[in-house]
Write an enzyme that holds these catalytic residues in place. Structure first.
Site, PDB file in Angstrom:
ATOM      1  N   ARG A  27       0.815  -1.216   0.000  1.00 37.60           N
ATOM      2  CA  ARG A  27       0.000   0.000   0.000  1.00 37.60           C
ATOM      3  C   ARG A  27       0.848   1.266   0.000  1.00 37.60           C
ATOM      4  NH1 ARG A  27      -5.157  -1.082   1.653  1.00 37.60           N
ATOM      5  NH2 ARG A  27      -5.439   1.075   2.260  1.00 37.60           N
ATOM      6  N   TRP A  74       2.749   6.131   1.719  1.00 42.74           N
ATOM      7  CA  TRP A  74       2.807   6.445   0.295  1.00 42.74           C
ATOM      8  C   TRP A  74       2.543   7.932   0.246  1.00 42.74           C
ATOM      9  CZ3 TRP A  74      -0.144   7.975  -4.069  1.00 42.74           C
ATOM     10  CH2 TRP A  74       0.308   7.505  -5.299  1.00 42.74           C
ATOM     11  N   ASN A 100      -4.339   7.133   7.328  1.00 41.14           N
ATOM     12  CA  ASN A 100      -4.380   6.863   5.892  1.00 41.14           C
ATOM     13  C   ASN A 100      -5.568   7.647   5.353  1.00 41.14           C
ATOM     14  OD1 ASN A 100      -4.397   5.682   3.322  1.00 41.14           O
ATOM     15  ND2 ASN A 100      -5.599   3.927   4.024  1.00 41.14           N
ATOM     16  N   GLY A 101      -5.351   8.413   4.277  1.00 44.28           N
ATOM     17  CA  GLY A 101      -6.425   9.242   3.729  1.00 44.28           C
ATOM     18  C   GLY A 101      -5.936  10.665   3.575  1.00 44.28           C
ATOM     19  N   GLU A 476      -3.373  -2.869 -21.852  1.00 46.03           N
ATOM     20  CA  GLU A 476      -3.039  -3.448 -20.542  1.00 46.03           C
ATOM     21  C   GLU A 476      -1.593  -3.977 -20.548  1.00 46.03           C
ATOM     22  OE1 GLU A 476      -3.606  -3.557 -17.600  1.00 46.03           O
ATOM     23  OE2 GLU A 476      -3.050  -5.489 -16.763  1.00 46.03           O
ATOM     24  N   GLU A 483       4.675   0.211 -15.799  1.00 45.31           N
ATOM     25  CA  GLU A 483       4.670   0.288 -14.343  1.00 45.31           C
ATOM     26  C   GLU A 483       5.739  -0.584 -13.695  1.00 45.31           C
ATOM     27  OE1 GLU A 483       0.767  -0.729 -13.006  1.00 45.31           O
ATOM     28  OE2 GLU A 483       0.743  -2.605 -14.087  1.00 45.31           O
ATOM     29  N   HIS A 499      -2.327   7.014 -39.084  1.00 42.65           N
ATOM     30  CA  HIS A 499      -2.850   8.366 -38.846  1.00 42.65           C
ATOM     31  C   HIS A 499      -1.847   9.219 -38.075  1.00 42.65           C
ATOM     32  CE1 HIS A 499      -6.745   7.403 -40.528  1.00 42.65           C
ATOM     33  NE2 HIS A 499      -6.659   6.250 -39.889  1.00 42.65           N
ATOM     34  N   LYS A 601      -0.762  -0.249  -4.319  1.00 44.23           N
ATOM     35  CA  LYS A 601      -1.759  -1.233  -4.746  1.00 44.23           C
ATOM     36  C   LYS A 601      -3.176  -0.703  -4.583  1.00 44.23           C
ATOM     37  CE  LYS A 601      -2.481  -5.816  -5.544  1.00 44.23           C
ATOM     38  NZ  LYS A 601      -2.267  -5.630  -6.977  1.00 44.23           N
TER      39      LYS A 601
HETATM   40  C1  F6R Z   1      -1.976  -1.870 -12.474  1.00 44.45           C
HETATM   41  C2  F6R Z   1      -2.563  -1.502 -11.218  1.00 44.45           C
HETATM   42  C3  F6R Z   1      -3.451  -0.288 -11.137  1.00 44.45           C
HETATM   43  C4  F6R Z   1      -4.808  -0.750 -10.590  1.00 44.45           C
HETATM   44  C5  F6R Z   1      -5.741   0.441 -10.373  1.00 44.45           C
HETATM   45  C6  F6R Z   1      -7.105  -0.004  -9.898  1.00 44.45           C
HETATM   46  O1  F6R Z   1      -1.242  -3.046 -12.411  1.00 44.45           O
HETATM   47  O2  F6R Z   1      -2.377  -2.183 -10.251  1.00 44.45           O
HETATM   48  O3  F6R Z   1      -3.596   0.334 -12.365  1.00 44.45           O
HETATM   49  O4  F6R Z   1      -5.364  -1.639 -11.498  1.00 44.45           O
HETATM   50  O5  F6R Z   1      -5.163   1.294  -9.433  1.00 44.45           O
HETATM   51  O6  F6R Z   1      -7.006  -0.729  -8.711  1.00 44.45           O
HETATM   52  P1  F6R Z   1      -8.168  -1.666  -8.201  1.00 44.45           P
HETATM   53  O7  F6R Z   1      -8.301  -2.772  -9.189  1.00 44.45           O
HETATM   54  O8  F6R Z   1      -7.684  -2.162  -6.868  1.00 44.45           O
HETATM   55  O9  F6R Z   1      -9.397  -0.837  -8.110  1.00 44.45           O
END
Ligand code: F6R
Length: 606
Positions: A27, A74, A100-101, A476, A483, A499, A601
């Site tokens: 996190r 974070w 957190n927040g 994707e 990332e 284009h 995450k």
């Molecule tokens: C990519 C990644 C992020 C999440 C995004 C949404 O590998 O981990 O782009 O997909 O932050 O997160 P969730 O799925 O937890 O809502």
């Protein structure tokens, strides 16, 4: 975003606190800190860097304590410095707080508190909390009342926990929007931003709801509503995940482990209760418009769903990035918003759902983490059952979500009589073959993919091209590369090349083209044109295709030939290849695979 853990027990808790906060590192991992109660004195240790380093350097495990809280950060407000690291203490040292927040009115509160003589050591929004607690405690001589008064001052979002020398045997915590849960065991209580913080110790959890606070001691807990101060009776949630699945199990990285778990997680998605999927299909069927929303990877999953559902069920379900949803959509009470989220905590996606709900729309979601905010908010939730995804990069969760969307597409097609029962059964047996195919590919091709990645890891720019449903796969796949390897990768529909983008083709950019099986004649031919266009300009093309070896002699610079599979699973198989390609590029570049820079995450801030 940030991770919070806490333990209050009979014996020394520092080890459990260490394991708790370490398992929440996904996190955030900019800096780490702990506050430990020793008799009725609080010791705070904090520093920049990851959890393991911090605990070792600061000798935290040597500090004996029965009550403690920890935080992994974070950074959002304030740089990554020791001063900006949680916990934050009140001036007299009697309160230590982790949060957190985002406290959105922190500037006003800071100005006010500074005027009253409180000194700030950090640039964070959080530091107003211990000062407010201190201020109100001095007025009321009661910790709980001080908390309530503090909470009434805070705007924005929080999951926060604190310890206080005034009540040295307790941890007190409160929640608004950011996740927080308690772990209930015999003679020991835990606190965490999610289950991972205490899954090794107990499977009994209490998920706090917005507007609640909890006071936990080693053998009791009480949850109250902070507006009414009334006690709330909370159900115990049984955690179904086992703690072993949160471990690395011999793999060098969680990312690789989770890629290899995909045969199992796809199977789990195929085993989801059929009636539950029927209920969501029914909601789609009855709605005027269904929007698919997600953000980052899950937005690409939603885009994939848009293509698949349109081709399977002849129904257009627009996909939108959750953060854009509020601006772009025209939601009514006849709408349905189907959200996709691994963590179930993503701020943007939760906000999109709240917005939809406020317009009277129905909401549903595909979520991996049980008990998460989104899973509890929506009218109908599909828990995907992929188990804990620890690597910050989403792999197995995303693929499994795609499998669920295909099933929704098929069921909708059946309901609309676009296909018959026999076609449905046939499609389902094709999907059932997919786990075995992934397994074989992972076993047989990963060495080859490793070799290609190793040969090209120095390339700084990549174009990822696909047409039709292969376009979201390209997007994707490019995101995986960006990332985890920090390499510029741009996903694009194949048709875009001519284009403008063809101007970029030279020896400083490589292309990956996702080529459909030949049976998909039109799409196949159109995609092959892209390859020709790039090769005509001497550009490098890695073709991922299903043709026989030697069929496209000299057309590709490198080719990855996959066994013939049904067009329904072909793009998904290519995604698995692209995940591995990004992983091996990242390891060649010696990246921190499981904790890549600038990504968390669970993005619980807007
Ligand atoms: C990519 C990644 C992020 C999440 C995004 C949404 O590998 O981990 O782009 O997909 O932050 O997160 P969730 O799925 O937890 O809502």
């Amino acid at each position: 975003m940030c991770g919070i853990s806490g333990v209050v027990g009979m014996k020394d808790i520092s080890n459990a606190l260490y394991e708790g906060i370490r398992s929440l590192e996904y996190r955030g991992y900019d800096s780490c800190g702990v506050a430990l109660m020793n008799r009725d004195k609080i010791t705070v240790k904090k520093n920049v860097g990851g959890v393991e380093d911090f605990f070792r350097k600061e000798n935290v495990l040597r500090i004996k304590s029965k009550v403690g809280i920890a935080h992994t950060r974070w950074a959002t407000h304030g740089k990554v410095t020791k001063n900006n690291t949680h916990p934050f203490q009140s001036q007299d040292g009697n309160f230590a707080v982790v949060h957190n927040g985002i406290i959105s009115n922190y500037r006003d509160l800071r100005t006010q508190l500074s005027r009253e003589g409180f000194k700030f050591d950090s640039e964070t929004d959080t530091e107003v909390i211990p000062h407010l607690l201190d201020k109100y405690f001095k007025q009321t001589r009661n910790v709980e009342t001080a908390l309530i008064k503090t909470l009434h001052q805070l705007e924005g979002t929080f999951a926060m926990a604190f310890i206080s020398s005034h009540n040295p045997d307790q941890i007190i915590c409160a929640k608004r929007e950011s996740p927080l849960m308690l772990g209930i065991a015999d003679g020991c209580m835990y606190l965490g931003s999610d289950f991972n913080a205490f899954i090794d110790y107990t499977k009994n959890a209490i998920v706090l709801d917005d507007g609640e606070f909890a006071i936990i001691s080693r053998d009791s807990y009480i949850v109250k509503n902070y507006l009414t101060r009334a006690e709330v009776t909370k159900p115990i949630t049984k955690i179904e995940w086992d703690s072993e699945s949160s471990k690395k199990g011999g793999y060098p990285h969680y990312m690789l482990k989770e890629i290899y778990e995909q045969p199992q997680t796809v199977t789990n998605s195929l085993d989801i209760q059929s009636e539950l999927l029927d209920e969501v299909v029914d909601m789609i069927y009855k709605s005027d418009h269904t929007y698919l929303v997600g953000v980052g990877t899950t937005y690409y999953v939603a885009q994939y769903g848009q293509y698949m559902i349109s081709s399977l069920a002849r129904e257009f379900l627009p996909s939108l990035s959750s953060d854009e949803f509020v601006s772009l959509s025209n939601v009514t009470k006849k709408s349905l918003v189907l959200a996709i989220s691994q963590s179930g905590e993503t701020y943007d996606t939760l906000s999109a759902l709240k917005f939809a709900h406020a317009q009277g729309a129905q909401t549903a979601a595909i979520v991996n983490v049980m008990g998460s905010s989104i899973s509890r908010f929506v009218d109908k939730v599909i828990l995907q059952g992929s188990g804990p995804e620890i690597c910050v990069i989403s792999t197995k969760a995303a693929l499994s979500q795609m499998i669920i969307l295909v099933q929704i597409g098929l069921k909708l097609a059946l309901k609309k009589k676009v296909i018959n029962k026999q076609q449905m059964n046939q499609a389902m047996s094709t999907l059932r073959e997919f786990p075995g195919i992934i397994e074989a590919i992972l076993n047989e091709r990963s060495g080859f993919i490793h070799r290609i990645a190793n040969a090209h890891y120095k390339m700084k720019h990549w174009l990822y091209l696909g047409r039709g449903v292969y376009y979201p796969i390209a997007l994707e796949s490019a995101l995986k590369m960006k990332e985890v390897a920090y390499v510029h990768a741009e996903g694009m529909p194949g048709g875009f090349l001519k284009h403008g983008t063809l101007a970029m083709i030279d020896n400083e950019i490589n292309s990956i083209v996702f080529i459909p099986p030949k049976e998909d004649k039109k799409l196949y031919e159109a995609t092959m044109h892209c390859v020709e266009e790039i090769r005509a300009r001497s550009g490098f093309v890695l073709g991922i295709h299903f043709d026989e070896r030697g069929k496209n002699k000299n057309l590709f610079s490198e080719e990855l030939i996959l066994p013939k599979v049904s067009p329904m699973i072909a793009p998904l198989l290519q995604l698995v290849i692209a995940q591995l390609f990004a992983y091996f590029t990242a390891t060649s570049l010696k990246r921190d695979v499981d904790k890549p820079r600038s990504l968390a995450k669970s993005v619980t801030v807007g």
